[in-house]
Design an enzyme around this catalytic site. Structure first.
Site, PDB file in Angstrom:
ATOM      1  N   ASP A  30      -7.992  -5.615   0.160  1.00  0.00           N
ATOM      2  CA  ASP A  30      -8.436  -6.389  -0.876  1.00  0.00           C
ATOM      3  C   ASP A  30      -8.215  -7.999  -0.837  1.00  0.00           C
ATOM      4  O   ASP A  30      -8.606  -8.712  -1.539  1.00  0.00           O
ATOM      5  CB  ASP A  30      -7.760  -5.838  -2.484  1.00  0.00           C
ATOM      6  CG  ASP A  30      -8.528  -4.564  -2.786  1.00  0.00           C
ATOM      7  OD1 ASP A  30      -9.544  -4.421  -2.485  1.00  0.00           O
ATOM      8  OD2 ASP A  30      -7.658  -3.709  -3.152  1.00  0.00           O
ATOM      9  N   HIS A  74       0.887  -1.261  -0.028  1.00  0.00           N
ATOM     10  CA  HIS A  74      -0.047  -0.057  -0.177  1.00  0.00           C
ATOM     11  C   HIS A  74       0.780   1.171   0.042  1.00  0.00           C
ATOM     12  O   HIS A  74       1.668   1.224   0.753  1.00  0.00           O
ATOM     13  CB  HIS A  74      -0.927   0.126   1.180  1.00  0.00           C
ATOM     14  CG  HIS A  74      -1.683   0.928   0.854  1.00  0.00           C
ATOM     15  ND1 HIS A  74      -2.039   2.306   1.448  1.00  0.00           N
ATOM     16  CD2 HIS A  74      -3.457   0.830   0.744  1.00  0.00           C
ATOM     17  CE1 HIS A  74      -3.067   2.768   1.002  1.00  0.00           C
ATOM     18  NE2 HIS A  74      -3.957   1.911   0.762  1.00  0.00           N
TER      19      HIS A  74
HETATM   20  N1  ACO Z   1       4.171  -7.651  -4.830  1.00  0.00           N
HETATM   21  C1  ACO Z   1       5.501  -7.752  -4.978  1.00  0.00           C
HETATM   22  N2  ACO Z   1       6.393  -6.601  -4.941  1.00  0.00           N
HETATM   23  C2  ACO Z   1       5.657  -5.616  -4.785  1.00  0.00           C
HETATM   24  C3  ACO Z   1       4.175  -5.425  -4.248  1.00  0.00           C
HETATM   25  C4  ACO Z   1       3.489  -6.617  -4.325  1.00  0.00           C
HETATM   26  N3  ACO Z   1       2.117  -6.380  -4.359  1.00  0.00           N
HETATM   27  N4  ACO Z   1       3.858  -4.096  -3.883  1.00  0.00           N
HETATM   28  C5  ACO Z   1       5.110  -3.390  -4.024  1.00  0.00           C
HETATM   29  N5  ACO Z   1       6.026  -4.377  -4.479  1.00  0.00           N
HETATM   30  C6  ACO Z   1       7.673  -3.689  -4.437  1.00  0.00           C
HETATM   31  C7  ACO Z   1       7.929  -3.172  -5.761  1.00  0.00           C
HETATM   32  O1  ACO Z   1       8.236  -3.760  -6.779  1.00  0.00           O
HETATM   33  C8  ACO Z   1       8.975  -2.081  -5.168  1.00  0.00           C
HETATM   34  O2  ACO Z   1      10.072  -2.910  -4.986  1.00  0.00           O
HETATM   35  P1  ACO Z   1      11.626  -2.196  -5.524  1.00  0.00           P
HETATM   36  O3  ACO Z   1      11.836  -1.207  -4.499  1.00  0.00           O
HETATM   37  O4  ACO Z   1      12.444  -3.213  -5.354  1.00  0.00           O
HETATM   38  O5  ACO Z   1      11.398  -1.537  -6.905  1.00  0.00           O
HETATM   39  C9  ACO Z   1       8.417  -1.936  -3.715  1.00  0.00           C
HETATM   40  O6  ACO Z   1       7.864  -2.784  -3.569  1.00  0.00           O
HETATM   41  C10 ACO Z   1       7.741  -0.778  -3.386  1.00  0.00           C
HETATM   42  O7  ACO Z   1       6.509  -0.610  -4.526  1.00  0.00           O
HETATM   43  P2  ACO Z   1       5.886   0.755  -5.229  1.00  0.00           P
HETATM   44  O8  ACO Z   1       5.191   0.104  -6.430  1.00  0.00           O
HETATM   45  O9  ACO Z   1       7.178   1.638  -5.443  1.00  0.00           O
HETATM   46  O10 ACO Z   1       4.918   0.984  -4.245  1.00  0.00           O
HETATM   47  P3  ACO Z   1       3.750   2.034  -4.474  1.00  0.00           P
HETATM   48  O11 ACO Z   1       3.500   2.811  -3.198  1.00  0.00           O
HETATM   49  O12 ACO Z   1       3.802   2.770  -5.562  1.00  0.00           O
HETATM   50  O13 ACO Z   1       2.531   1.123  -4.898  1.00  0.00           O
HETATM   51  C11 ACO Z   1       0.748  -0.441  -4.668  1.00  0.00           C
HETATM   52  C12 ACO Z   1       1.646   0.441  -3.983  1.00  0.00           C
HETATM   53  C13 ACO Z   1       0.213   0.021  -5.854  1.00  0.00           C
HETATM   54  C14 ACO Z   1      -0.637  -0.730  -3.769  1.00  0.00           C
HETATM   55  C15 ACO Z   1       1.560  -1.801  -4.662  1.00  0.00           C
HETATM   56  O14 ACO Z   1       2.045  -2.090  -3.650  1.00  0.00           O
HETATM   57  C16 ACO Z   1       0.925  -2.950  -5.611  1.00  0.00           C
HETATM   58  O15 ACO Z   1       1.023  -2.970  -6.996  1.00  0.00           O
HETATM   59  N6  ACO Z   1       0.234  -3.874  -4.834  1.00  0.00           N
HETATM   60  C17 ACO Z   1      -0.444  -5.036  -5.396  1.00  0.00           C
HETATM   61  C18 ACO Z   1      -1.803  -4.193  -6.002  1.00  0.00           C
HETATM   62  C19 ACO Z   1      -2.754  -4.078  -4.805  1.00  0.00           C
HETATM   63  O16 ACO Z   1      -3.052  -4.904  -4.011  1.00  0.00           O
HETATM   64  N7  ACO Z   1      -3.392  -2.789  -5.006  1.00  0.00           N
HETATM   65  C20 ACO Z   1      -4.426  -2.601  -3.997  1.00  0.00           C
HETATM   66  C21 ACO Z   1      -3.990  -1.229  -3.179  1.00  0.00           C
HETATM   67  S1  ACO Z   1      -5.192  -1.073  -2.019  1.00  0.00           S
HETATM   68  C22 ACO Z   1      -6.623  -0.201  -2.620  1.00  0.00           C
HETATM   69  O17 ACO Z   1      -6.436   0.402  -3.748  1.00  0.00           O
HETATM   70  C23 ACO Z   1      -7.918  -0.485  -2.252  1.00  0.00           C
END
Ligand code: ACO
Length: 429
Positions: free
Chosen positions: A363, A306
């Site tokens: 979720d 998140h």
């Molecule tokens: N699985 C694997 N790796 C992940 C995940 C995940 N679910 N989420 C983040 N990471 C990793 C990224 O690859 C990144 O790694 P790095 O630092 O080595 O490059 C690091 O964690 C940071 O991730 P970001 O994408 O920069 O984090 P951001 O804050 O931009 O994204 C998000 C947040 C979009 C929710 C992300 O965690 C994600 O894609 N999760 C999966 C989708 C999801 O569940 N979305 C629902 C969010 S809650 C909502 O909207 C109700």
């Protein structure tokens, strides 16, 4: 003494005021930055940018805190209902008995769509995603209320808010019926908000749906937990559209589009599809976790991570418990729940997820509840949209009622070609 942030650039120094929120969050007010210095800030994805001052929802992502109008989500989840919370979020306070009755009556009085809206559904292919139908129909619905653009009294706003909150549920149910080739079922005024949705989705003209109170309660809880979440992608979209003085329905329709994406509300559908894939392939989750850690795989552990929570999402904790309770009350054993729990356990002890502070989000378990109720996967994000409606409405209201609100118009740092000139087509390669 008031704190001041000092910026030193090009041998000069400027001072900017520090703004402190009621929960001691601190922000540097840079509204004069460009004017004073000629510089702008660059913050791709807005991770460090406060786009507004708001009184609706407080989140502390480090401590896993979520409060609507100051009240902890745990208390509301235990003691309240979605409609009471909708009143809290939209009107700014928990309703008295008379206010709650009035709000419920307003919702009931406005639950029917204009009958000619039915023909609009027929224009969509049955395989259309219901989020596309939802956003189109919310927007289309505004055509029936031309006064949306002209009146702006408090009473008028509350009527429009109730109309939108009530009709989004009717539209959602009709979209589902259309996708299944089933006759439309009208709402029943004697049913409560969430039970009425289940009735419209699952009753038949000759047979009422066997409404299980546990199922209605669990779905009501899902709505309540989604009711607002400060400046997430869809709410920020609603505010952005509202800032142009677009009407409430148009702004909410834009919110639905933003919510649809798999990194936002679409994640609940993606989680269930992921769990189904893992189940189909006979994996216990270990292979999927390995793939999710490999950036080249294009996979992520959906329902994990998140932007704001760097701790357990408090909504996920509540939903996980509700999921266990509902499945045991309905006597359902779902292999996907076992896979989800195993995935969570494996991820929470894996250094990749620990280092990045990736925890289950709202979720991760909500889809298993919806599956137990019989809601199909393609409707999951629609359920989220219904739940988020109070937050969108309240944020819209804040924009409209703020005397300092201006049209939202971010800037950019241009990285394209510098000046070049038009070449006639015959001279181009
Ligand atoms: N699985 C694997 N790796 C992940 C995940 C995940 N679910 N989420 C983040 N990471 C990793 C990224 O690859 C990144 O790694 P790095 O630092 O080595 O490059 C690091 O964690 C940071 O991730 P970001 O994408 O920069 O984090 P951001 O804050 O931009 O994204 C998000 C947040 C979009 C929710 C992300 O965690 C994600 O894609 N999760 C999966 C989708 C999801 O569940 N979305 C629902 C969010 S809650 C909502 O909207 C109700």
């Amino acid at each position: 003494m008031e704190d001041i942030a000092e910026l030193k650039l090009d041998g000069k120094s400027w001072k900017f005021p520090v703004v402190e929120g009621t929960e001691k969050e601190r922000a540097i007010d840079i509204s004069a930055l460009r004017n004073d210095t000629g510089y702008i800030t660059l913050d791709d994805g807005y991770g460090n940018t406060g786009s507004c001052q708001s009184q609706i929802t407080f989140i502390d992502g480090e401590r896993g805190i979520l409060r609507y109008r100051g009240i902890p989500i745990e208390e509301l989840a235990e003691k309240s209902t979605f409609i009471e919370v909708a009143h809290l979020i939209i009107m700014g306070r928990l309703p008295s008995s008379a206010e709650l009755r009035r709000f419920s009556d307003l919702l009931t009085d406005n639950e029917l769509l204009n009958e000619s809206m039915k023909h609009h559904f027929e224009g969509f292919p049955t395989f259309a995603h219901p989020m596309a139908i939802l956003s189109s129909m919310i927007n289309a619905s505004s055509c029936f209320y031309p006064e949306l653009l002209s009146e702006n009294s408090k009473e008028h706003f509350e009527l429009q808010a109730a109309r939108l909150l009530s009709q989004v549920r009717t539209i959602a149910a009709f979209a589902y019926r259309w996708s299944r080739g089933l006759p439309i079922i009208y709402p029943k005024p004697d049913l409560k908000y969430t039970a009425n949705l289940l009735h419209m989705m699952f009753s038949l003209p000759y047979q009422d749906y066997d409404l299980k109170p546990e199922a209605a309660k669990a779905l009501d809880l899902i709505f309540l937990l989604h009711a607002d979440h400060e400046q997430n992608c869809s709410t920020a979209t609603v505010r952005m559209v509202a800032s142009s003085r677009a009407n409430l329905f148009a702004s909410a329709a834009a919110g639905v589009c933003a919510l649809w994406g798999p990194l936002h509300g679409g994640a609940n559908q993606a989680v269930l599809e992921m769990l189904e894939e893992i189940h189909r392939e006979g994996d216990d989750g270990s292979r999927f976790i390995k793939a999710a850690k490999d950036k080249g795989s294009g996979k992520r552990l959906m329902g994990f991570g998140h932007r704001v929570y760097k701790n357990y999402d408090p909504r996920a904790r509540i939903i996980k418990q509700a999921c266990d309770d509902l499945l045991s009350k309905l006597n359902i054993s779902d292999p996907l729940l076992d896979i989800a729990k195993h995935l969570e356990e494996a991820a929470l002890s894996d250094s990749y997820f620990i280092e990045r502070k990736l925890y289950p989000n709202v979720d991760f378990y909500s889809g298993i509840i919806m599956r137990a109720i019989g809601i199909p996967v393609e409707m999951f994000t629609v359920i989220f949209a219904i739940g988020r409606m109070p937050g969108w409405i309240a944020n819209y209201r804040e924009v409209m009622e703020s005397s300092s609100s201006r049209i939202s118009r971010p800037r950019q740092v241009y990285m394209g070609p510098t000046l070049s000139h038009y070449r006639p087509i015959k001279e181009r390669k």
